[in-house]
Design an enzyme around this catalytic site. Structure first.
Site, PDB file in Angstrom:
ATOM      1  N   LYS A   1      42.652  35.765  26.785  1.00  0.00           N
ATOM      2  CA  LYS A   1      42.006  34.520  26.366  1.00  0.00           C
ATOM      3  C   LYS A   1      42.400  34.199  24.938  1.00  0.00           C
ATOM      4  CE  LYS A   1      38.049  35.925  29.104  1.00  0.00           C
ATOM      5  NZ  LYS A   1      36.704  36.497  29.108  1.00  0.00           N
TER       6      LYS A   1
ATOM      7  N   GLU B   1      40.607  41.409  27.909  1.00  0.00           N
ATOM      8  CA  GLU B   1      39.658  42.320  28.553  1.00  0.00           C
ATOM      9  C   GLU B   1      40.198  42.721  29.907  1.00  0.00           C
ATOM     10  OE1 GLU B   1      37.023  39.238  28.950  1.00  0.00           O
ATOM     11  OE2 GLU B   1      37.022  38.974  26.790  1.00  0.00           O
TER      12      GLU B   1
ATOM     13  N   ASP C   1      10.697  60.020  31.230  1.00  0.00           N
ATOM     14  CA  ASP C   1       9.746  59.870  32.338  1.00  0.00           C
ATOM     15  C   ASP C   1       8.303  59.908  31.839  1.00  0.00           C
ATOM     16  OD1 ASP C   1      11.827  59.663  34.029  1.00  0.00           O
ATOM     17  OD2 ASP C   1      11.720  61.735  34.796  1.00  0.00           O
TER      18      ASP C   1
ATOM     19  N   ASP D   1      15.608  63.304  30.065  1.00  0.00           N
ATOM     20  CA  ASP D   1      15.044  62.532  31.174  1.00  0.00           C
ATOM     21  C   ASP D   1      13.538  62.763  31.273  1.00  0.00           C
ATOM     22  OD1 ASP D   1      17.628  61.869  31.569  1.00  0.00           O
ATOM     23  OD2 ASP D   1      17.811  62.729  33.594  1.00  0.00           O
TER      24      ASP D   1
ATOM     25  N   GLU E   1      30.144  40.428  35.296  1.00  0.00           N
ATOM     26  CA  GLU E   1      30.449  40.886  36.634  1.00  0.00           C
ATOM     27  C   GLU E   1      29.492  42.000  37.025  1.00  0.00           C
ATOM     28  OE1 GLU E   1      33.110  38.965  37.116  1.00  0.00           O
ATOM     29  OE2 GLU E   1      34.061  39.709  38.931  1.00  0.00           O
TER      30      GLU E   1
ATOM     31  N   ARG F   1      28.023  33.177  41.155  1.00  0.00           N
ATOM     32  CA  ARG F   1      28.902  32.083  40.784  1.00  0.00           C
ATOM     33  C   ARG F   1      28.896  30.973  41.841  1.00  0.00           C
ATOM     34  NH1 ARG F   1      34.372  31.055  41.850  1.00  0.00           N
ATOM     35  NH2 ARG F   1      35.290  29.743  40.264  1.00  0.00           N
TER      36      ARG F   1
ATOM     37  N   TYR G   1      31.414  39.246  29.734  1.00  0.00           N
ATOM     38  CA  TYR G   1      32.633  38.873  29.024  1.00  0.00           C
ATOM     39  C   TYR G   1      32.683  37.426  28.563  1.00  0.00           C
ATOM     40  CZ  TYR G   1      33.412  37.787  33.949  1.00  0.00           C
ATOM     41  OH  TYR G   1      33.263  37.357  35.230  1.00  0.00           O
TER      42      TYR G   1
ATOM     43  N   SER H   1      37.381  29.420  37.406  1.00  0.00           N
ATOM     44  CA  SER H   1      38.185  30.593  37.770  1.00  0.00           C
ATOM     45  C   SER H   1      39.404  30.609  36.849  1.00  0.00           C
ATOM     46  CB  SER H   1      38.548  30.566  39.242  1.00  0.00           C
ATOM     47  OG  SER H   1      39.345  29.461  39.503  1.00  0.00           O
ATOM     48  N   LEU H   2      40.353  31.487  37.121  1.00  0.00           N
ATOM     49  CA  LEU H   2      41.463  31.666  36.183  1.00  0.00           C
ATOM     50  C   LEU H   2      42.800  31.452  36.873  1.00  0.00           C
ATOM     51  CD1 LEU H   2      40.185  34.957  34.556  1.00  0.00           C
ATOM     52  CD2 LEU H   2      40.440  32.791  33.362  1.00  0.00           C
TER      53      LEU H   2
ATOM     54  N   CYS I   1      48.974  34.263  72.518  1.00  0.00           N
ATOM     55  CA  CYS I   1      48.462  34.223  73.877  1.00  0.00           C
ATOM     56  C   CYS I   1      48.116  32.755  74.121  1.00  0.00           C
ATOM     57  CB  CYS I   1      47.209  35.103  73.987  1.00  0.00           C
ATOM     58  SG  CYS I   1      46.264  34.745  75.468  1.00  0.00           S
TER      59      CYS I   1
ATOM     60  N   CYS J   1      49.315  39.457  77.085  1.00  0.00           N
ATOM     61  CA  CYS J   1      48.159  39.559  76.182  1.00  0.00           C
ATOM     62  C   CYS J   1      47.408  40.855  76.485  1.00  0.00           C
ATOM     63  CB  CYS J   1      47.258  38.356  76.387  1.00  0.00           C
ATOM     64  SG  CYS J   1      45.679  38.521  75.563  1.00  0.00           S
TER      65      CYS J   1
ATOM     66  N   CYS K   1      43.807  39.364  78.137  1.00  0.00           N
ATOM     67  CA  CYS K   1      43.702  38.591  79.382  1.00  0.00           C
ATOM     68  C   CYS K   1      44.952  38.702  80.248  1.00  0.00           C
ATOM     69  CB  CYS K   1      43.388  37.130  79.090  1.00  0.00           C
ATOM     70  SG  CYS K   1      44.795  36.239  78.399  1.00  0.00           S
TER      71      CYS K   1
ATOM     72  N   GLU L   1      11.444  63.509  28.876  1.00  0.00           N
ATOM     73  CA  GLU L   1      10.735  62.770  27.821  1.00  0.00           C
ATOM     74  C   GLU L   1      10.637  61.286  28.180  1.00  0.00           C
ATOM     75  OE1 GLU L   1      11.758  65.318  23.775  1.00  0.00           O
ATOM     76  OE2 GLU L   1      13.368  64.252  24.803  1.00  0.00           O
TER      77      GLU L   1
ATOM     78  N   LYS M   1      47.648  39.942  36.729  1.00  0.00           N
ATOM     79  CA  LYS M   1      47.199  40.860  37.777  1.00  0.00           C
ATOM     80  C   LYS M   1      48.072  42.108  37.833  1.00  0.00           C
ATOM     81  CE  LYS M   1      44.994  39.315  41.043  1.00  0.00           C
ATOM     82  NZ  LYS M   1      43.681  39.074  41.594  1.00  0.00           N
TER      83      LYS M   1
HETATM   84  S1  IVH Z   1      36.675  34.975  32.165  1.00  0.00           S
HETATM   85  C1  IVH Z   1      36.887  30.574  32.014  1.00  0.00           C
HETATM   86  N1  IVH Z   1      36.905  37.569  31.997  1.00  0.00           N
HETATM   87  O1  IVH Z   1      37.629  36.636  37.420  1.00  0.00           O
HETATM   88  C2  IVH Z   1      36.987  32.021  32.113  1.00  0.00           C
HETATM   89  N2  IVH Z   1      36.652  36.590  34.152  1.00  0.00           N
HETATM   90  O2  IVH Z   1      39.481  34.546  38.436  1.00  0.00           O
HETATM   91  C3  IVH Z   1      36.287  32.551  33.291  1.00  0.00           C
HETATM   92  N3  IVH Z   1      36.573  38.194  35.981  1.00  0.00           N
HETATM   93  O3  IVH Z   1      35.230  34.227  38.280  1.00  0.00           O
HETATM   94  C4  IVH Z   1      36.259  33.954  33.519  1.00  0.00           C
HETATM   95  N4  IVH Z   1      36.778  40.005  34.755  1.00  0.00           N
HETATM   96  O4  IVH Z   1      34.522  36.633  38.202  1.00  0.00           O
HETATM   97  C5  IVH Z   1      36.760  36.514  32.815  1.00  0.00           C
HETATM   98  N5  IVH Z   1      37.072  39.866  31.727  1.00  0.00           N
HETATM   99  C6  IVH Z   1      36.924  38.814  32.515  1.00  0.00           C
HETATM  100  C7  IVH Z   1      36.800  38.947  33.922  1.00  0.00           C
HETATM  101  C8  IVH Z   1      36.671  37.796  34.708  1.00  0.00           C
HETATM  102  C9  IVH Z   1      36.628  39.523  35.988  1.00  0.00           C
HETATM  103  C10 IVH Z   1      36.455  37.346  37.189  1.00  0.00           C
HETATM  104  C11 IVH Z   1      35.357  36.321  37.142  1.00  0.00           C
HETATM  105  C12 IVH Z   1      36.002  34.998  37.411  1.00  0.00           C
HETATM  106  C13 IVH Z   1      37.304  35.398  38.017  1.00  0.00           C
HETATM  107  C14 IVH Z   1      38.344  34.387  37.685  1.00  0.00           C
END
Ligand code: IVH
Length: 676
Positions: free
Chosen positions: A291, A115, A39, A35, A175, A138, A227, A84-85, A427, A409, A412, A37, A315
């Site tokens: 993916k 991932e 700095d 650190d 992210e 986003r 990602y 989104s997914l 209520c 309530c 109230c 070096e 999930k």
């Molecule tokens: S891919 C079209 N990869 O999850 C593919 N998303 O529910 C788009 N997220 O808005 C996203 N880790 O914020 C991807 N390894 C990952 C991720 C990821 C977290 C979030 C991301 C996205 C949301 C979708």
């Protein structure tokens, strides 16, 4: 005075070396120098830049924190939408996804790139000629907020890409996160200072990124992992794996928990591997993103309106722990609904301290025999409010007390009304101070009228002092009325008055959301705005017109209709507009309506989308989806194992088509491509 050539060279060299060591330290986690070096190199650069300010460039390592606080964040339109997914929760659901993918592609096996799914804030970075020019959230996927000065303070994000000859445009997505240990430490410090703590690391990361003063963001321990790619000019990739390798070669941190999987079995193994890692690592994960590796396959499958059909988020099961239930309090919500809330002995669930948890309703408490004093199992799932799952009855001592149903309530004292067999307790007093307070808090909130500085406590105070009785009263507040309030200085009061004034100019979706119409959240408010364009049009809409909008069913339609047919609400609207509240008119998107005037009926199982998705698509493209076949039906879409509707179509001579023909008929979202 011109800068000596050797100084210019030295400055350039120092920057290169510093960037490289920052990369080793923040991205690779494997520093090669101490650190001290580091700095010393940094200090030398700072002193040369002080001596020769003309040498300072925005991407110098010294410029991560610079510039004055912003007034607001400018909007940023993403070149390609940030999708989104779709989600799944079980092995079987993942296998269903895998089968659908293989069937549609007509292949026996596919390879995946997986991932960990990071529980942070989605972010897009744009590099032009290798230099970071934009960092944006986003937002709604199409337009986010440009938070570039804040993004620049995150040390693991390079200001200059590590590539020798970078493509002219590189867009990367990932992210921003706050490590769990840092979050806990930060929260503890806040508590000690008597300041507000935050619910979880994701909120902390989001809040840190949304600071108008970048020096505040710089003081927060943020990190970022990537990602995906947006546009990358002049490059072609054939797999997602190659895309990740490219991101890594740029000097950005790629999600480290990832695996190339040859088939679905390897995906399942990887999922369990990451799940068991979950409590051992310092980053909040909420699942695994799977993916399709081949980009040509991704293009063939394409995208639905909001999520790609070539990826899925699997999930994790929610995290559970046990703790003691100290007390049950009854909370009165915006609509008068009473929610019993468990006050818990504080406990950490997946890295976050939980003190309160929802008990949903009295019916559940009694049915599950949860008593005050019980040891209970508490669960947290993503951003859902923690909930009490069950009582551990084996640990009872005999001193536990059953919950006593409230009859009046808590605020109230009006007698409570029980609906739906005790599942909903309300209520009935619409003037109940708790309801009024909650609805005004909702009205002023960020997603609503966004009145900065008008927080929960101040609203409660204003109501107590009888300065406001309904949301519109906010717009009639005067500076002199605020000044006598406790802990209110001249400056604060005038800031609040100007925030109130600023909030008068709003958008239709925000205004609709702010009104607190039952069942109308941000997304539905957006749909209503896009469809109707003005409040007056919504006011005049019939329940049928409302339900013709994709995603709007009878429950929502009725709430909207009832809201606009209630005298009190109309008076509130009138009062708001009279105070000068105005919204930008919504220019209605002229979408192609290739199915206008056509009626569809679906029968049998569809393989690539659910029945309701298919019906929503029909509605979106101007058609009608009904549930029974008649002579007026134009098409019957026949899936696997069709029912009697198929026979009826044949009998009536109605045209039948396959799922594939239906998909060909409807507009397809253009495939994702890297621009040439
Ligand atoms: S891919 C079209 N990869 O999850 C593919 N998303 O529910 C788009 N997220 O808005 C996203 N880790 O914020 C991807 N390894 C990952 C991720 C990821 C977290 C979030 C991301 C996205 C949301 C979708």
């Amino acid at each position: 005075m011109s800068v000596p050539e050797e100084i210019k060279k030295r400055v350039q060299k120092l920057r290169e070396v510093i960037r490289y060591h920052e990369y080793l330290y923040y991205v690779k986690n494997s520093p090669e120098i101490t650190d001290e070096e580091f700095d010393a190199l940094f200090d030398e650069l700072v002193s040369l830049e002080n001596q020769y300010p003309e040498l300072i460039t925005p991407d110098s390592p010294t410029q991560r924190v610079g510039g004055a606080p912003l007034e607001e964040f400018p909007p940023y339109r993403h070149t390609l939408p940030m999708l989104s997914l779709s989600k799944c929760n079980t092995v079987q659901e993942f296998l269903d996804f895998d089968s659908r993918v293989r069937r549609e592609l007509g292949v026996d096996t596919v390879d995946y790139m997986c991932e960990a799914k990071l529980d942070g804030v989605a972010m897009e970075l744009v590099y032009r000629d290798g230099h970071l020019v934009v960092g944006a959230t986003r937002g709604d996927g199409v337009v986010g907020e440009d938070v570039t000065p804040n993004v620049k303070t995150i040390r693991s994000i390079p200001l200059v890409l590590l590539l020798d000859s970078p493509p002219p445009v590189v867009e990367v997505r990932g992210e921003v996160i706050m490590p769990i240990s840092e979050f806990n430490r930060w929260n503890k410090e806040q508590e000690e200072k008597g300041e507000q703590t935050l619910a979880n690391p994701r909120n902390a990361a989001a809040g840190s990124l949304r600071q108008l003063d970048p020096s505040i963001t710089a003081s927060r321990p943020l990190d970022a992992m990537f990602y995906a790619l947006g546009i990358v000019e002049g490059m072609e990739f054939s797999t997602h794996r190659e895309e990740l390798e490219f991101i890594e070669s740029c000097g950005l941190k790629v999600v480290p928990w990832r695996k190339y999987c040859k088939n679905e079995q390897e995906v399942i193994e990887f999922f369990h591997e990451v799940e068991s890692l979950r409590d051992k690592i310092d980053v909040g994960l909420d699942g695994v993103v799977i993916k399709l590796n081949r980009l040509d396959y991704q293009r063939r499958l394409g995208e639905l309106s909001r999520s790609p059909r070539w990826a899925i988020a699997w999930k994790f099961a929610p995290a559970e722990v046990t703790t003691q239930l100290l007390e049950i309090v009854n909370q009165v919500g915006r609509t008068g609904q009473i929610t019993p809330v468990a006050i818990l002995s504080p406990v950490s669930v997946a890295g976050v301290i939980v003190r309160r948890a929802s008990l949903h309703n009295e019916f559940e408490i009694i049915e599950r025999d949860i008593r005050i004093g019980d040891t209970v199992v508490v669960r947290r799932a993503g951003d859902v409010i923690p909930e009490v799952v069950r009582a551990v009855k084996e640990l009872r001592t005999g001193n536990e007390k059953p919950y006593v149903k409230p009859e009046t309530c808590p605020v109230c004292k009006s007698p409570l009304v029980r609906e739906e067999g005790g599942r909903v307790v309300r209520c009935p007093n619409i003037s109940c101070p708790a309801q009024v307070t909650e609805s005004i808090i909702h009205f002023a909130s960020k997603a609503g009228m966004d009145i900065e500085g008008l927080g929960d406590k101040l609203i409660a105070k204003l109501i107590e002092e009888k300065l406001i009785r309904d949301p519109a009263d906010i717009y009639y507040l005067k500076l002199e009325q605020l000044l006598p309030l406790e802990r209110m200085g001249e400056k604060l009061a005038s800031n609040i008055i100007s925030a109130i004034e600023r909030s008068k100019k709003t958008s239709l979706p925000k205004l609709l959301y702010a009104l607190g119409i039952r069942n109308v959240g941000e997304h539905i408010a957006e749909l209503l705005s896009n469809h109707f364009g003005t409040i007056d049009n919504i006011k005049d809409a019939t329940v049928e017109e409302l339900t013709s909008i994709p995603e709007i069913g009878p429950t929502i339609a009725e709430s909207v209709y009832n809201f606009f047919h209630n005298e009190k609400n109309l008076r509130l609207l009138h009062k708001l507009f009279a105070a000068g509240v105005e919204y930008e008119p919504v220019t209605r998107e002229e979408k192609p309506q290739p199915l206008a005037g056509k009626t569809f009926v679906f029968t049998g199982a569809l393989s690539s989308l659910t029945r309701s998705e298919a019906e929503a698509m029909v509605k979106r493209l101007g058609g009608k989806a009904t549930s029974s076949v008649s002579k007026k039906t134009d098409f019957v879409v026949v899936g696997e194992n069709p029912g009697s509707k198929y026979k009826k179509a044949i009998t009536l001579g109605v045209k039948t088509i396959t799922e594939k023909e239906f998909l060909q008929m409807i507009e397809k979202t253009p495939p994702r491509q890297n621009a040439k």
